[in-house]
Scaffold this motif. Structure first.
Motif, short mmCIF file in Angstrom:
data_model
loop_
_atom_site.label_atom_id
_atom_site.label_comp_id
_atom_site.label_asym_id
_atom_site.label_seq_id
_atom_site.Cartn_x
_atom_site.Cartn_y
_atom_site.Cartn_z
N ARG A 141 -1.61 1.37 -15.93
CA ARG A 141 -1.13 2.42 -15.05
C ARG A 141 -2.17 3.53 -15.00
O ARG A 141 -2.83 3.85 -15.97
CB ARG A 141 0.21 2.97 -15.55
CG ARG A 141 1.27 1.92 -15.81
CD ARG A 141 1.63 1.13 -14.56
NE ARG A 141 2.31 1.95 -13.59
CZ ARG A 141 3.64 2.06 -13.51
NH1 ARG A 141 4.41 1.40 -14.36
NH2 ARG A 141 4.19 2.80 -12.58
N GLY A 142 -2.32 4.14 -13.85
CA GLY A 142 -3.31 5.19 -13.69
C GLY A 142 -4.30 4.85 -12.60
O GLY A 142 -4.29 3.76 -12.01
N PRO A 153 0.81 -1.23 0.00
CA PRO A 153 0.00 0.00 0.00
C PRO A 153 0.83 1.27 0.00
O PRO A 153 0.82 2.05 0.95
CB PRO A 153 -0.82 -0.14 1.28
CG PRO A 153 0.06 -0.93 2.20
CD PRO A 153 0.79 -1.91 1.32
N VAL A 154 1.59 1.47 -1.07
CA VAL A 154 2.42 2.67 -1.18
C VAL A 154 1.70 3.73 -2.01
O VAL A 154 0.95 3.40 -2.94
CB VAL A 154 3.79 2.35 -1.83
CG1 VAL A 154 4.60 1.44 -0.95
CG2 VAL A 154 3.60 1.72 -3.21
N PRO A 155 1.87 5.00 -1.71
CA PRO A 155 1.19 6.06 -2.47
C PRO A 155 1.90 6.38 -3.79
O PRO A 155 3.05 5.98 -4.00
CB PRO A 155 1.25 7.26 -1.52
CG PRO A 155 2.51 7.02 -0.73
CD PRO A 155 2.63 5.54 -0.56
N ASN A 156 1.19 7.10 -4.65
CA ASN A 156 1.74 7.65 -5.89
C ASN A 156 2.23 6.59 -6.88
O ASN A 156 3.13 6.86 -7.68
CB ASN A 156 2.89 8.62 -5.57
CG ASN A 156 2.47 9.73 -4.63
OD1 ASN A 156 1.39 10.30 -4.77
ND2 ASN A 156 3.30 10.02 -3.65
N ALA A 157 1.63 5.41 -6.83
CA ALA A 157 1.95 4.36 -7.80
C ALA A 157 0.67 3.61 -8.17
O ALA A 157 0.57 2.40 -8.00
CB ALA A 157 3.00 3.41 -7.25
N ASP A 174 -4.66 2.67 -5.62
CA ASP A 174 -4.85 4.06 -6.08
C ASP A 174 -3.69 4.93 -5.62
O ASP A 174 -2.75 4.46 -4.96
CB ASP A 174 -6.20 4.60 -5.62
CG ASP A 174 -6.31 4.82 -4.12
OD1 ASP A 174 -5.32 4.60 -3.39
OD2 ASP A 174 -7.40 5.20 -3.66
N ALA A 175 -3.74 6.21 -5.98
CA ALA A 175 -2.65 7.12 -5.67
C ALA A 175 -2.48 7.35 -4.17
O ALA A 175 -1.41 7.76 -3.72
CB ALA A 175 -2.87 8.46 -6.38
#
Length: 245
Positions: free
Chosen positions: A222-223, A49-53, A84-85
């Motif tokens: 991606r997205g 659960p890492v952000p921005n990926a 999500d981001a």
């Protein structure tokens, strides 16, 4: 049929709860989670659960089990995963079915996790229950030191699903005295890890006593995924399982 390891999503939740607080990079030669062998219940790929990926993908699982009569039984399933981001994750577990099965395997459970609130939820479609638990700390990508009897080989870099990956091969020799076959044998585990997506894109396990299993991430997009994926669906009853402090 020879005995195979049974691994439920409870162990997956336990891995989340026991992980260190801060996020960190996976060290060279390390893996997301040590593979536990051929299974009849497969939790699939651990989505960190890492952000921005943000991304969404499909996890294809193929299992070959050696039978006592010398024949093999092949099964498969397909799970959907997403992040999500914000770092929120969506991870399915579907029923293993014969390779001749046409259609979508039955959905057994869905795991949702929000790193901002530390809320972990297991959705069970058969009961329409949402088992909720607030974790005491956030999970990170863990590294696992090798035991002395395991040898590791660097397989170099490659590209899978337009994603850069790095591969390692771990081999363990089991002596004749403990192999249950009367002769020594070798167990092989192969991992192809994406530093960019923070997950294993491919895992292969081979054990002459039980069979083989291949878990591969495909159809990577991606997205930002559909935000509804990370919500508890209507009609589910929430069950709070957070331990009392």
């Amino acid at each position: 049929m020879r005995r195979v390891v049974i691994l439920s999503s409870v162990l997956w939740l336990g891995a989340l709860m026991s992980a260190p607080v801060s996020y960190g990079q996976v060290a060279q030669g390390s893996i997301e989670h040590p593979y536990r062998g051929v299974q009849t219940r497969v939790p699939g790929v651990f989505v960190t659960p890492v952000p921005n990926a943000p991304f969404s993908a499909v996890v294809d699982i193929q299992t070959t089990v050696e039978l006592d009569n010398g024949q093999t039984a092949m099964r498969k399933t397909t799970n959907r995963i997403a992040r999500d981001a914000q770092g929120r994750i969506y991870n399915e577990r579907r029923q293993l079915v014969p390779v001749t099965f046409a259609g979508e395997p039955s959905l057994l459970s869905v795991h949702l996790y929000d790193p901002q609130t530390r809320m972990s939820v297991f959705l069970i479609p058969s009961t329409h229950l949402a088992h909720e638990m607030v974790l005491q700390q956030r999970p990170q990508e863990p590294s696992h030191p090798l035991s002395p009897e395991i040898k590791e080989e660097d397989l170099g870099s490659s590209v899978m699903e337009a994603v850069a990956v790095h591969g390692i091969l771990q081999t363990k020799t089991v002596t004749a005295a403990v192999s249950t076959t009367g002769k020594p044998l070798m167990i092989k585990d192969q991992y192809w890890y994406s530093e960019d997506l923070h997950l294993n894109m491919l895992m292969k396990h081979e054990d002459p006593r039980t069979g083989a299993q291949i878990i591969s991430v495909t159809q990577v997009k991606r997205g930002e995924p559909d935000p509804k994926l990370f919500e508890v669906p209507a009609g589910y009853k929430a069950v709070d399982e957070t331990p009392v402090q």
